[in-house]
Design a protein around this motif. Structure first.
Motif, PDB file in Angstrom:
ATOM      1  N   ASP A  61       6.383  -1.631  19.090  1.00 59.99           N
ATOM      2  CA  ASP A  61       5.892  -1.718  17.704  1.00 59.99           C
ATOM      3  C   ASP A  61       6.203  -3.064  17.053  1.00 59.99           C
ATOM      4  O   ASP A  61       6.370  -3.166  15.846  1.00 59.99           O
ATOM      5  N   THR A  62       6.315  -4.119  17.864  1.00 60.55           N
ATOM      6  CA  THR A  62       6.504  -5.446  17.275  1.00 60.55           C
ATOM      7  C   THR A  62       5.142  -6.110  17.070  1.00 60.55           C
ATOM      8  O   THR A  62       4.184  -5.810  17.769  1.00 60.55           O
ATOM      9  N   SER A  63       5.063  -7.014  16.109  1.00 55.14           N
ATOM     10  CA  SER A  63       3.776  -7.636  15.766  1.00 55.14           C
ATOM     11  C   SER A  63       3.741  -9.074  16.280  1.00 55.14           C
ATOM     12  O   SER A  63       4.056 -10.004  15.564  1.00 55.14           O
ATOM     13  N   GLY A  64       3.415  -9.217  17.561  1.00 55.15           N
ATOM     14  CA  GLY A  64       3.192 -10.544  18.099  1.00 55.15           C
ATOM     15  C   GLY A  64       4.305 -11.099  18.963  1.00 55.15           C
ATOM     16  O   GLY A  64       4.039 -11.871  19.875  1.00 55.15           O
ATOM     17  N   THR A  65       5.555 -10.722  18.703  1.00 58.26           N
ATOM     18  CA  THR A  65       6.675 -11.256  19.471  1.00 58.26           C
ATOM     19  C   THR A  65       7.239 -10.168  20.381  1.00 58.26           C
ATOM     20  O   THR A  65       7.759  -9.166  19.885  1.00 58.26           O
TER      21      THR A  65
END
Length: 329
Positions: A61-65
């Motif tokens: 559930d991380t956004s991009g990293t």
């Protein structure tokens, strides 16, 4: 390494000593069974104790990293399957009954399995670790003011150190007044000399209490006997160890560095894995190309890096202004 036999630090130690060190042609440091039995801290292989539901992964559930799911990625305590023949050699003089009993482990719901037994030498090492990580890490944390008195009292109340308080009251009668626990706190959080003397008294409470336990199911004395401390001492050590773990090791200042190190290891490993011929040093690639277990060779290379070597490699690969064609890999 999650799909290639896994990785575990204690298992890698056995691998280094039995295979990777260069003191012999094909037996690593060429150590005796006696020595390697003391290194074999967890006598069960990765494939048997790893819980398949705890598959190492990145957080979803991380956004991009991409970030490591550290809880799911904790390895089982084990030796690596690629050292099965080494472990068989270590244990071969034992009776079949002793071998079977020594390899036993307990299945735990939602967790990796846990081995039941360790050798006498390992139990000595473990107890030395407990004393070092508990008492000496406490001393360092107090010296650096990483722990305050309120935190100490929360984790190590008088009830958790009753055995120590009884010892201090009997061995140093009158020096602690009517409040032995208060006197202990005054010395631990006083000046450096008082703290050093108090730490020495704590060690004099812990170390002479060590005793030998008899595990009657084993024939071999190296397995039958284990070191332990009485419950009052064990309770105190457990409380101090938890204090250091919760307030120092789990503190943001330490966890930032630990997380950064973990992500650097993952990044360097992934690069080496992506194109081994292009990124591995020539000697490491030669081993990779001739190995029946090539991913383990990459793992050996990355896990063998010192902190400074890892940092230099990471910066060379990812920092735009770092690195030169003349750098020694």
């Amino acid at each position: 390494m999650r799909d290639h036999g896994g990785f575990e630090g204690n298992g890698q130690t056995l691998r280094i000593l039995s295979r990777l060190e260069k003191f012999s042609e094909a037996a690593g440091s060429n150590l005796t069974r006696e020595t390697l039995l003391g290194v074999l801290k967890y006598p069960a292989p990765f494939s048997e104790v790893a819980n398949p539901d705890l598959h190492p992964r990145m957080l979803a559930d991380t956004s991009g990293t991409p970030l490591l799911d550290r809880k799911a990625s904790e390895p089982p305590k084990c030796f690596l399957d690629c050292e099965q023949d080494v472990v068989d050699w270590i244990l071969s003089p034992l009776s079949k009954g002793d071998q079977d009993a020594f390899r036993q482990f307990d299945i735990r719901a939602g967790r990796h399995a846990k081995v039941r037994h360790k050798s006498l030498a390992c139990s000595i090492m473990d107890l030395a670790d407990d004393i070092s990580f508990g008492i000496h890490d406490l001393e360092d944390a107090l010296e650096l003011r990483l722990i305050d008195q309120k935190q100490f009292q929360a984790h190590v109340p008088a009830a958790a150190c009753q055995g120590l308080l009884d010892y201090l009251n009997s061995q140093y009668r009158g020096q602690y007044g009517n409040d032995v626990y208060g006197g202990l706190l005054d010395r631990l959080f006083g000046d450096g000399n008082d703290r050093k003397h108090q730490i020495n008294r704590i060690l004099n409470f812990v170390i002479p209490s060590i005793q030998i336990r008899d595990e009657a199911e084993f024939e071999e004395p190296r397995l039958r006997y284990r070191t332990e401390v009485p419950k009052p001492v064990a309770d105190f050590l457990a409380a101090v160890t938890k204090l250091v773990y919760e307030e120092v090791i789990c503190s943001p200042s330490v966890q930032h560095l630990e997380f950064k190190g973990q992500m650097m290891v993952i990044a360097v490993f992934e690069v080496m894995k992506s194109e081994p011929k292009r990124f591995l040093p020539c000697d490491a690639y030669a081993k990779f190309a001739s190995s029946s277990d090539p991913m383990r060779i990459i793992c050996d290379y990355v896990s063998g890096m010192t902190d400074s070597h890892l940092l230099r490699t990471y910066e060379r690969l990812f920092a735009p202004r770092m690195g030169s064609v003349f750098d020694k890999l």
